[in-house]
Design a protein around this motif. Structure first.
Motif, PDB file in Angstrom:
ATOM      1  N   GLU A  18       3.517  -3.019  47.215  1.00 60.77           N
ATOM      2  CA  GLU A  18       4.347  -4.284  47.728  1.00 60.77           C
ATOM      3  C   GLU A  18       5.591  -4.056  46.965  1.00 60.77           C
ATOM      4  OE1 GLU A  18       1.801  -7.288  46.445  1.00 60.77           O
ATOM      5  OE2 GLU A  18       0.219  -6.883  47.667  1.00 60.77           O
ATOM      6  N   ARG A  19       6.056  -2.947  46.207  1.00 66.27           N
ATOM      7  CA  ARG A  19       7.108  -2.888  45.249  1.00 66.27           C
ATOM      8  C   ARG A  19       7.468  -1.376  45.319  1.00 66.27           C
ATOM      9  NH1 ARG A  19       6.712  -5.103  39.644  1.00 66.27           N
ATOM     10  NH2 ARG A  19       7.321  -7.271  40.508  1.00 66.27           N
ATOM     11  N   GLU A  20       8.952  -0.981  45.507  1.00 63.57           N
ATOM     12  CA  GLU A  20       9.335   0.241  45.435  1.00 63.57           C
ATOM     13  C   GLU A  20       9.399   0.726  44.158  1.00 63.57           C
ATOM     14  OE1 GLU A  20      12.862   2.955  46.695  1.00 63.57           O
ATOM     15  OE2 GLU A  20      13.261   0.813  47.172  1.00 63.57           O
ATOM     16  N   ASP A  21       8.969   1.982  43.530  1.00 65.15           N
ATOM     17  CA  ASP A  21       8.885   2.307  42.215  1.00 65.15           C
ATOM     18  C   ASP A  21      10.117   2.978  41.742  1.00 65.15           C
ATOM     19  OD1 ASP A  21       8.251   2.993  39.719  1.00 65.15           O
ATOM     20  OD2 ASP A  21       6.815   4.452  40.191  1.00 65.15           O
ATOM     21  N   THR A  22      11.287   1.987  41.610  1.00 70.99           N
ATOM     22  CA  THR A  22      12.610   2.562  41.410  1.00 70.99           C
ATOM     23  C   THR A  22      12.678   2.971  39.764  1.00 70.99           C
ATOM     24  OG1 THR A  22      13.389   0.240  40.646  1.00 70.99           O
ATOM     25  CG2 THR A  22      13.830   1.156  42.825  1.00 70.99           C
ATOM     26  N   SER A  23      11.722   2.426  38.806  1.00 71.64           N
ATOM     27  CA  SER A  23      11.834   2.975  37.660  1.00 71.64           C
ATOM     28  C   SER A  23      11.375   4.419  37.171  1.00 71.64           C
ATOM     29  CB  SER A  23      10.904   2.069  36.603  1.00 71.64           C
ATOM     30  OG  SER A  23      11.271   0.917  36.655  1.00 71.64           O
ATOM     31  N   ALA A  24      10.357   4.813  38.299  1.00 65.28           N
ATOM     32  CA  ALA A  24       9.943   6.018  38.175  1.00 65.28           C
ATOM     33  C   ALA A  24      10.941   7.048  38.734  1.00 65.28           C
ATOM     34  CB  ALA A  24       8.781   6.270  39.000  1.00 65.28           C
ATOM     35  N   GLN A  25      11.950   6.443  39.610  1.00 66.75           N
ATOM     36  CA  GLN A  25      13.016   7.281  40.242  1.00 66.75           C
ATOM     37  C   GLN A  25      14.022   7.547  39.142  1.00 66.75           C
ATOM     38  OE1 GLN A  25      14.436   5.179  43.515  1.00 66.75           O
ATOM     39  NE2 GLN A  25      12.533   5.414  44.662  1.00 66.75           N
ATOM     40  N   VAL A  26      14.192   6.606  38.151  1.00 73.22           N
ATOM     41  CA  VAL A  26      15.277   6.786  37.156  1.00 73.22           C
ATOM     42  C   VAL A  26      14.597   8.004  36.182  1.00 73.22           C
ATOM     43  CG1 VAL A  26      16.353   5.806  35.120  1.00 73.22           C
ATOM     44  CG2 VAL A  26      16.163   4.503  37.497  1.00 73.22           C
ATOM     45  N   ILE A  27      13.462   7.837  35.897  1.00 70.76           N
ATOM     46  CA  ILE A  27      12.700   8.724  34.968  1.00 70.76           C
ATOM     47  C   ILE A  27      12.962  10.196  35.575  1.00 70.76           C
ATOM     48  CG2 ILE A  27      10.597   9.607  33.867  1.00 70.76           C
ATOM     49  CD1 ILE A  27       9.863   6.745  33.777  1.00 70.76           C
ATOM     50  N   LEU A 126       3.052  14.801  24.628  1.00 69.76           N
ATOM     51  CA  LEU A 126       3.767  13.577  23.954  1.00 69.76           C
ATOM     52  C   LEU A 126       3.668  12.410  24.812  1.00 69.76           C
ATOM     53  CD1 LEU A 126       5.351  12.382  21.684  1.00 69.76           C
ATOM     54  CD2 LEU A 126       7.278  13.436  22.774  1.00 69.76           C
ATOM     55  N   ILE A 127       3.019  11.277  24.736  1.00 68.89           N
ATOM     56  CA  ILE A 127       3.175  10.144  25.733  1.00 68.89           C
ATOM     57  C   ILE A 127       4.014   9.178  25.188  1.00 68.89           C
ATOM     58  CG2 ILE A 127       1.481   8.490  26.628  1.00 68.89           C
ATOM     59  CD1 ILE A 127      -0.725  10.590  25.601  1.00 68.89           C
ATOM     60  N   ILE A 128       4.727   8.538  25.998  1.00 65.96           N
ATOM     61  CA  ILE A 128       5.947   7.618  25.598  1.00 65.96           C
ATOM     62  C   ILE A 128       5.972   6.484  26.727  1.00 65.96           C
ATOM     63  CG2 ILE A 128       8.345   7.281  25.435  1.00 65.96           C
ATOM     64  CD1 ILE A 128       8.664  10.186  24.593  1.00 65.96           C
ATOM     65  N   ASN A 129       5.379   5.282  26.357  1.00 67.21           N
ATOM     66  CA  ASN A 129       5.524   4.128  27.117  1.00 67.21           C
ATOM     67  C   ASN A 129       7.029   3.618  27.100  1.00 67.21           C
ATOM     68  OD1 ASN A 129       2.600   2.641  25.756  1.00 67.21           O
ATOM     69  ND2 ASN A 129       2.524   4.274  26.989  1.00 67.21           N
ATOM     70  N   LEU A 130       7.331   3.286  28.387  1.00 69.43           N
ATOM     71  CA  LEU A 130       8.772   2.907  28.693  1.00 69.43           C
ATOM     72  C   LEU A 130       8.565   1.574  29.299  1.00 69.43           C
ATOM     73  CD1 LEU A 130      10.287   6.194  30.430  1.00 69.43           C
ATOM     74  CD2 LEU A 130      10.995   5.228  27.975  1.00 69.43           C
ATOM     75  N   PRO A 131       9.665   0.690  29.228  1.00 68.38           N
ATOM     76  CA  PRO A 131       9.726  -0.617  29.756  1.00 68.38           C
ATOM     77  C   PRO A 131       9.465  -0.173  31.432  1.00 68.38           C
ATOM     78  CG  PRO A 131      11.483  -0.304  28.471  1.00 68.38           C
ATOM     79  CD  PRO A 131      10.990   0.897  28.630  1.00 68.38           C
ATOM     80  N   GLY A 132       9.276  -1.475  32.211  1.00 67.11           N
ATOM     81  CA  GLY A 132       9.026  -1.366  33.633  1.00 67.11           C
ATOM     82  C   GLY A 132      10.210  -1.541  34.365  1.00 67.11           C
ATOM     83  N   SER A 133      11.482  -1.989  33.956  1.00 70.71           N
ATOM     84  CA  SER A 133      12.778  -2.258  34.736  1.00 70.71           C
ATOM     85  C   SER A 133      13.436  -0.751  34.571  1.00 70.71           C
ATOM     86  CB  SER A 133      13.283  -3.253  34.177  1.00 70.71           C
ATOM     87  OG  SER A 133      14.252  -2.835  32.833  1.00 70.71           O
ATOM     88  N   PRO A 134      14.287  -0.520  35.706  1.00 66.32           N
ATOM     89  CA  PRO A 134      15.234   0.764  35.858  1.00 66.32           C
ATOM     90  C   PRO A 134      16.061   0.812  34.738  1.00 66.32           C
ATOM     91  CG  PRO A 134      14.580  -0.245  37.937  1.00 66.32           C
ATOM     92  CD  PRO A 134      14.123  -1.085  36.992  1.00 66.32           C
ATOM     93  N   LYS A 135      16.550  -0.594  34.215  1.00 66.95           N
ATOM     94  CA  LYS A 135      17.584  -0.570  33.451  1.00 66.95           C
ATOM     95  C   LYS A 135      17.017  -0.250  31.766  1.00 66.95           C
ATOM     96  CE  LYS A 135      21.393  -3.748  31.557  1.00 66.95           C
ATOM     97  NZ  LYS A 135      21.129  -4.421  30.311  1.00 66.95           N
ATOM     98  N   GLY A 136      15.897  -0.797  31.789  1.00 68.39           N
ATOM     99  CA  GLY A 136      15.075  -0.557  30.365  1.00 68.39           C
ATOM    100  C   GLY A 136      14.660   0.777  30.357  1.00 68.39           C
TER     101      GLY A 136
END
Length: 163
Positions: A18-27, A126-136
């Motif tokens: 239901e939502r495009e994963d734009t944050s993963a694209q930034v990663i 190494l595991i790093i938690n990032l925010p959910g927004s592309p900007k974050g």
């Protein structure tokens, strides 16, 4: 060295398509362009601790990812459980990385203080938690990108004595 990187998105809407994963694209872009890493696994799971835990374990043990970057599930909402899931699978914490990400992002937005992301080591990953927004994601990753190669070298054992 070309680092093996896995991307894990925790999102109920994303896992249902239901939502495009734009944050993963930034990663993906930052990993390839800034770190020179290779994406060895990518998946979207719902905001469920058990599914996040299972994905991280598989990424570390089967894919043997040097770096796992999660996105989503680090906020204050009741379904935001990525930090709790991460804490259940890491052997050691690396609090300085999470602190540096928040400090870097705080220079752009005061809302960065609401991120609960954690960082830790499981085996040689190494595991790093990032925010959910592309900007974050962008602000947080860029705040630590220059130190990631050194951290990964130390964790993998490819770095010698302290300089």
């Amino acid at each position: 060295m070309r680092w093996k990187v896995a991307i894990l998105t925790a999102s109920d809407k994303g896992s249902r398509g239901e939502r495009e994963d734009t944050s993963a694209q930034v990663i993906r872009e930052l990993v390839e362009e800034e770190l020179g890493g290779q994406i060895v696994d990518y998946r979207i799971v719902p905001d469920e601790q058990d599914e996040i835990i299972a994905a991280i374990i598989e990424m570390t043990e089967y894919y043997q990812a040097d770096l796992i970057l999660t996105t989503g599930g680090t906020g204050l909402a009741p379904r935001d459980v990525t930090p709790e899931a991460t804490l259940k699978v890491v052997d050691r914490l690396v609090p300085g990385i999470a602190e540096a990400m928040r400090i870097g992002a705080l220079q752009k937005t005061r809302r960065a203080m609401l991120s609960r992301g954690v960082c830790g080591i499981r085996g040689q990953s190494l595991i790093i938690n990032l925010p959910g927004s592309p900007k974050g994601v962008h602000e947080s990753l860029m705040a630590i990108m220059d130190q990631l190669p050194h951290a990964l070298e130390i964790i993998s054992g490819s770095h010698g004595d302290h300089e």
